[in-house]
Write an enzyme that holds these catalytic residues in place. Structure first.
Site, PDB file in Angstrom:
ATOM      1  N   GLY A   1       3.887   4.075  13.535  1.00 38.26           N
ATOM      2  CA  GLY A   1       4.597   2.817  13.816  1.00 38.26           C
ATOM      3  C   GLY A   1       4.163   2.214  15.154  1.00 38.26           C
ATOM      4  O   GLY A   1       3.988   0.995  15.268  1.00 38.26           O
TER       5      GLY A   1
ATOM      6  N   LYS B   1       0.844  -1.195   0.000  1.00 41.82           N
ATOM      7  CA  LYS B   1       0.000   0.000   0.000  1.00 41.82           C
ATOM      8  C   LYS B   1       0.881   1.246   0.000  1.00 41.82           C
ATOM      9  O   LYS B   1       1.568   1.525   0.973  1.00 41.82           O
ATOM     10  CB  LYS B   1      -0.916   0.050   1.235  1.00 41.82           C
ATOM     11  CG  LYS B   1      -2.006   1.123   1.055  1.00 41.82           C
ATOM     12  CD  LYS B   1      -2.674   1.536   2.323  1.00 41.82           C
ATOM     13  CE  LYS B   1      -1.941   2.588   3.097  1.00 41.82           C
ATOM     14  NZ  LYS B   1      -1.740   3.871   2.390  1.00 41.82           N
TER      15      LYS B   1
ATOM     16  N   GLY C   1       7.423   4.695   7.955  1.00 40.55           N
ATOM     17  CA  GLY C   1       6.628   5.899   8.156  1.00 40.55           C
ATOM     18  C   GLY C   1       6.960   6.536   9.491  1.00 40.55           C
ATOM     19  O   GLY C   1       8.041   6.323  10.047  1.00 40.55           O
TER      20      GLY C   1
ATOM     21  N   CYS D   1      14.107  10.535   6.210  1.00 40.60           N
ATOM     22  CA  CYS D   1      14.089  10.047   7.595  1.00 40.60           C
ATOM     23  C   CYS D   1      15.435  10.285   8.278  1.00 40.60           C
ATOM     24  O   CYS D   1      15.484  10.464   9.487  1.00 40.60           O
ATOM     25  CB  CYS D   1      13.722   8.578   7.626  1.00 40.60           C
ATOM     26  SG  CYS D   1      14.698   7.593   6.485  1.00 40.60           S
TER      27      CYS D   1
ATOM     28  N   GLU E   1      10.438   0.854  10.076  1.00 46.34           N
ATOM     29  CA  GLU E   1      11.456   1.872   9.741  1.00 46.34           C
ATOM     30  C   GLU E   1      10.794   3.214  10.008  1.00 46.34           C
ATOM     31  O   GLU E   1       9.894   3.617   9.271  1.00 46.34           O
ATOM     32  CB  GLU E   1      11.853   1.766   8.268  1.00 46.34           C
ATOM     33  CG  GLU E   1      12.536   0.480   7.879  1.00 46.34           C
ATOM     34  CD  GLU E   1      13.970   0.399   8.367  1.00 46.34           C
ATOM     35  OE1 GLU E   1      14.497   1.398   8.880  1.00 46.34           O
ATOM     36  OE2 GLU E   1      14.551  -0.691   8.245  1.00 46.34           O
TER      37      GLU E   1
ATOM     38  N   GLU F   1      10.751  15.683  15.012  1.00 42.86           N
ATOM     39  CA  GLU F   1      11.059  15.550  13.586  1.00 42.86           C
ATOM     40  C   GLU F   1      10.186  16.536  12.798  1.00 42.86           C
ATOM     41  O   GLU F   1       8.962  16.437  12.802  1.00 42.86           O
ATOM     42  CB  GLU F   1      10.761  14.116  13.127  1.00 42.86           C
ATOM     43  CG  GLU F   1      11.129  13.878  11.683  1.00 42.86           C
ATOM     44  CD  GLU F   1      10.807  12.456  11.228  1.00 42.86           C
ATOM     45  OE1 GLU F   1       9.727  11.945  11.555  1.00 42.86           O
ATOM     46  OE2 GLU F   1      11.646  11.865  10.527  1.00 42.86           O
TER      47      GLU F   1
HETATM   48  P1  NAD Z   1       2.913   8.144   7.975  1.00 43.12           P
HETATM   49  O1  NAD Z   1       3.312   7.356   9.155  1.00 43.12           O
HETATM   50  O2  NAD Z   1       1.875   9.191   8.150  1.00 43.12           O
HETATM   51  O3  NAD Z   1       2.345   7.198   6.813  1.00 43.12           O
HETATM   52  C1  NAD Z   1       3.110   6.150   6.269  1.00 43.12           C
HETATM   53  C2  NAD Z   1       2.194   5.113   5.674  1.00 43.12           C
HETATM   54  O4  NAD Z   1       1.394   4.554   6.713  1.00 43.12           O
HETATM   55  C3  NAD Z   1       1.202   5.637   4.634  1.00 43.12           C
HETATM   56  O5  NAD Z   1       1.082   4.675   3.606  1.00 43.12           O
HETATM   57  C4  NAD Z   1      -0.098   5.728   5.406  1.00 43.12           C
HETATM   58  O6  NAD Z   1      -1.231   5.598   4.592  1.00 43.12           O
HETATM   59  C5  NAD Z   1       0.024   4.551   6.358  1.00 43.12           C
HETATM   60  N1  NAD Z   1      -0.758   4.636   7.592  1.00 43.12           N
HETATM   61  C6  NAD Z   1      -1.125   5.749   8.276  1.00 43.12           C
HETATM   62  N2  NAD Z   1      -1.834   5.396   9.367  1.00 43.12           N
HETATM   63  C7  NAD Z   1      -1.919   4.043   9.379  1.00 43.12           C
HETATM   64  C8  NAD Z   1      -2.505   3.100  10.260  1.00 43.12           C
HETATM   65  N3  NAD Z   1      -3.165   3.467  11.357  1.00 43.12           N
HETATM   66  N4  NAD Z   1      -2.378   1.783   9.974  1.00 43.12           N
HETATM   67  C9  NAD Z   1      -1.704   1.387   8.871  1.00 43.12           C
HETATM   68  N5  NAD Z   1      -1.137   2.235   7.999  1.00 43.12           N
HETATM   69  C10 NAD Z   1      -1.230   3.547   8.250  1.00 43.12           C
HETATM   70  O7  NAD Z   1       4.268   8.692   7.404  1.00 43.12           O
HETATM   71  P2  NAD Z   1       4.483   9.718   6.234  1.00 43.12           P
HETATM   72  O8  NAD Z   1       4.031  11.057   6.717  1.00 43.12           O
HETATM   73  O9  NAD Z   1       3.927   9.162   4.966  1.00 43.12           O
HETATM   74  O10 NAD Z   1       6.083   9.686   6.088  1.00 43.12           O
HETATM   75  C11 NAD Z   1       6.924  10.438   6.845  1.00 43.12           C
HETATM   76  C12 NAD Z   1       7.515   9.637   7.980  1.00 43.12           C
HETATM   77  O11 NAD Z   1       8.146   8.457   7.492  1.00 43.12           O
HETATM   78  C13 NAD Z   1       8.600  10.385   8.720  1.00 43.12           C
HETATM   79  O12 NAD Z   1       8.433  10.235  10.095  1.00 43.12           O
HETATM   80  C14 NAD Z   1       9.882   9.706   8.258  1.00 43.12           C
HETATM   81  O13 NAD Z   1      10.960   9.828   9.129  1.00 43.12           O
HETATM   82  C15 NAD Z   1       9.432   8.305   8.096  1.00 43.12           C
HETATM   83  N6  NAD Z   1      10.323   7.563   7.196  1.00 43.12           N
HETATM   84  C16 NAD Z   1      11.174   6.637   7.737  1.00 43.12           C
HETATM   85  C17 NAD Z   1      12.056   5.947   6.930  1.00 43.12           C
HETATM   86  C18 NAD Z   1      12.985   4.900   7.495  1.00 43.12           C
HETATM   87  O14 NAD Z   1      13.509   4.113   6.714  1.00 43.12           O
HETATM   88  N7  NAD Z   1      13.215   4.859   8.784  1.00 43.12           N
HETATM   89  C19 NAD Z   1      12.095   6.208   5.561  1.00 43.12           C
HETATM   90  C20 NAD Z   1      11.235   7.161   5.043  1.00 43.12           C
HETATM   91  C21 NAD Z   1      10.343   7.831   5.886  1.00 43.12           C
END
Ligand code: NAD
Length: 502
Positions: A258, A200, A253, A309, A275, A406
């Site tokens: 997470g 997804k 995310g 990230c 991650e 962040e």
């Molecule tokens: P987010 O957590 O809002 O969303 C990420 C994904 O999770 C999206 O596909 C979203 O639809 C889904 N999601 C949201 N709520 C959910 C739930 N309750 N259950 C299941 N899925 C759900 O993150 P974002 O705003 O898209 O991305 C930014 C974040 O990602 C930042 O915090 C960044 O640091 C992190 N990130 C981490 C890495 C890593 O490798 N550590 C890499 C890239 C981004």
């Protein structure tokens, strides 16, 4: 907004991009494009203009159940896991070849969906995505068990060995900052291990994942091995995480989401890799070439508009060079002035969404209210699109939200330090532990800091370098598990131990 708003023009989209934008909003399930059961749609914007350019399906519970059922059927009948590894490897490599053959088109889609400069997507995202698949394809035929000699068996002669088996059906949920790269980082180890999956993408950036589905079909993956569904996190993502027929969740995310996923996956004891977010320090020691280190510190935070990230969002420069480093970063900041993603001159694009723009501007204002001073940037230069100028804040203290949280934008906070222990302590004063950059010419200093810093990756005289062959992941609240490298396949494998009485 600044008083003198600039009006940028996003160059016209290519015919290939227009075709991708005009696609019917459907889901890729069981090797076919299918309609969603309830017909709800999600708007997709070009962050360079703020205009809606496409609509994608918002997968319902029923759609998710259908996708999981397709992945389950494909797993259970062994159409992928029982295929000779050489053939699996061949199909994966075909996908990598197709990604490379379509690089130009995929880079443009990434640019108009995420806002990143097309040139950057061509240089980083698309080759990175292809190399993730290519690297992991090589592991498909090299995943054997072990034959340890039994150590203390009273039962007499026994032969013991282990088998490595694919975990099963994987739910893979990715963010919007490197959409295709993250998607390929997820699917590659799952496929190499013999798993089937439902991917997804983030609701903000579904375009390259949908195009990936076309290429998956073209590469010759059996139906149901890779299913790609667009939808909202709280509904479609949540359904995947809780689904009883999903064996493993891999999520990239934010740390908050997470934690939610971790709780929701616990009921069915799913295998889980996370991650998550970061607040990575960049430490500049007094022995460096200040100009070079300042340039490095600037690109550590401004690359991908700071939506990385491992962005170097906390800059620590030794007191003796602090002012020069700050001047150096401010001097190169104009080169990172944001421009529309298809402008060939763009080095930095807009942020991904209006929500992200408000969030980043909110942090800058909160920092200023708390007493931080603006060295450069701090404003959004346009009336449309989601642009923020590269921003440096000084006179901050460790309690401020701009230092602790962040921001996920092109905003760095700069602080002074006097000695190595002090800066190591400051660098570790965070709930995150994803990455850290150290700038020094002195090897002993480098190794001492490497030992003291609690982070999944430490970069010496560079930043944010990642490679398919080297593990990536976080300490502390930056995640659980590792992706990439040999370690990246482990979470997709179970170990079965066998004893045979001789
Ligand atoms: P987010 O957590 O809002 O969303 C990420 C994904 O999770 C999206 O596909 C979203 O639809 C889904 N999601 C949201 N709520 C959910 C739930 N309750 N259950 C299941 N899925 C759900 O993150 P974002 O705003 O898209 O991305 C930014 C974040 O990602 C930042 O915090 C960044 O640091 C992190 N990130 C981490 C890495 C890593 O490798 N550590 C890499 C890239 C981004």
């Amino acid at each position: 907004m600044s008083q003198a708003a600039i009006a940028y023009t996003q160059p016209a989209y290519s015919a290939a991009a227009q075709q991708a934008l005009a696609r019917k909003p459907q889901l890729f399930i069981g090797g076919e494009w299918v309609d969603s059961s309830h017909g709800a749609l999600i708007d997709v914007e070009d962050p360079s203009t703020g205009k809606v350019i496409a609509r994608t399906a918002d997968a319902s519970d029923k759609d998710i159940d259908r996708a999981v059922a397709a992945a389950r059927a494909a797993f259970d009948d062994g159409r992928w896991s029982a295929m000779p590894p050489m053939e699996r490897e061949r199909i994966m490599i075909r996908l990598a070849d197709l990604l490379e053959a379509h690089a130009e088109e995929l880079a443009e889609l990434e640019a108009i969906d995420n806002g990143k400069p097309k040139g950057m997507a061509m240089a980083v995202d698309i080759p990175g995505a292809a190399s993730e698949i290519r690297y992991m394809a090589g592991w498909a035929g090299k995943l054997g068990g072990e034959t340890p000699s039994p150590y203390a068996l009273p039962q007499g002669a026994m032969f013991g060995y282990t088998l490595r088996e694919p975990v099963g059906v994987c739910a893979q949920i990715v963010p919007w900052n490197f959409p295709l790269l993250m998607a390929c980082q997820k699917i590659a180890p799952a496929l190499a291990a013999g798993c089937t999956l439902v991917l997804k993408p983030a609701e903000q950036t579904p375009l390259t994942a949908l195009r990936l589905a076309d290429l998956v079909a073209q590469a010759g993956f059996p139906a149901g091995v890779i299913n790609i569904v667009t939808g909202l996190g709280e509904t479609a993502g949540d359904r995947l995480v809780r689904h009883p027929d999903v064996d493993k969740v891999a999520f990239t995310g934010s740390t908050d989401v997470g934690k939610t996923i971790s709780r929701n996956a616990a009921d069915t004891m799913k295998r889980l890799t996370l991650e998550l977010g970061g607040k990575s320090p960049v430490i500049v020691m007094p022995d460096v070439d200040v100009k070079e280190a300042s340039k490095g510190a600037a690109s550590a935070i401004f690359f991908n508009s700071g939506q990385v990230c491992v962005a170097g969002s906390r800059l620590y420069a030794h007191r003796s060079i602090f002012d020069s480093v700050l001047e150096g970063v401010a001097a190169v900041a104009p080169r990172w002035a944001p421009r529309p993603s298809l402008d060939p001159a763009a080095q930095m694009g807009p942020l991904v969404s209006g929500e992200q723009l408000d969030r980043v501007m909110g942090y800058i204002e909160a920092g200023k209210r708390a007493g931080a001073s603006l060295v450069t940037g701090g404003d959004s230069p346009t009336s449309d699109g989601y642009y923020v100028n590269p921003t440096v804040l000084a006179d901050v203290n460790p309690q401020m939200s701009v230092v602790r949280e962040e921001i996920f934008g092109p905003v760095v906070v700069a602080q002074r330090f006097d000695d190595l222990d002090e800066v190591a302590k400051a660098a570790n004063d965070t709930c995150y532990g994803l990455g850290a950059g150290v700038w020094t010419r002195d090897l002993a200093t480098m190794h001492k800091l490497v030992g003291k810093i609690k982070a999944g990756t430490v970069w010496g005289n560079c930043h944010a370098v990642v490679d398919a062959a080297l593990p990536f992941g976080g300490y502390k609240q930056s995640g659980i598990g590792r992706e990439q490298g040999r370690q990246g396949i482990e979470p997709y494998l179970e170990t079965k131990t066998v004893f045979l009485k001789l």
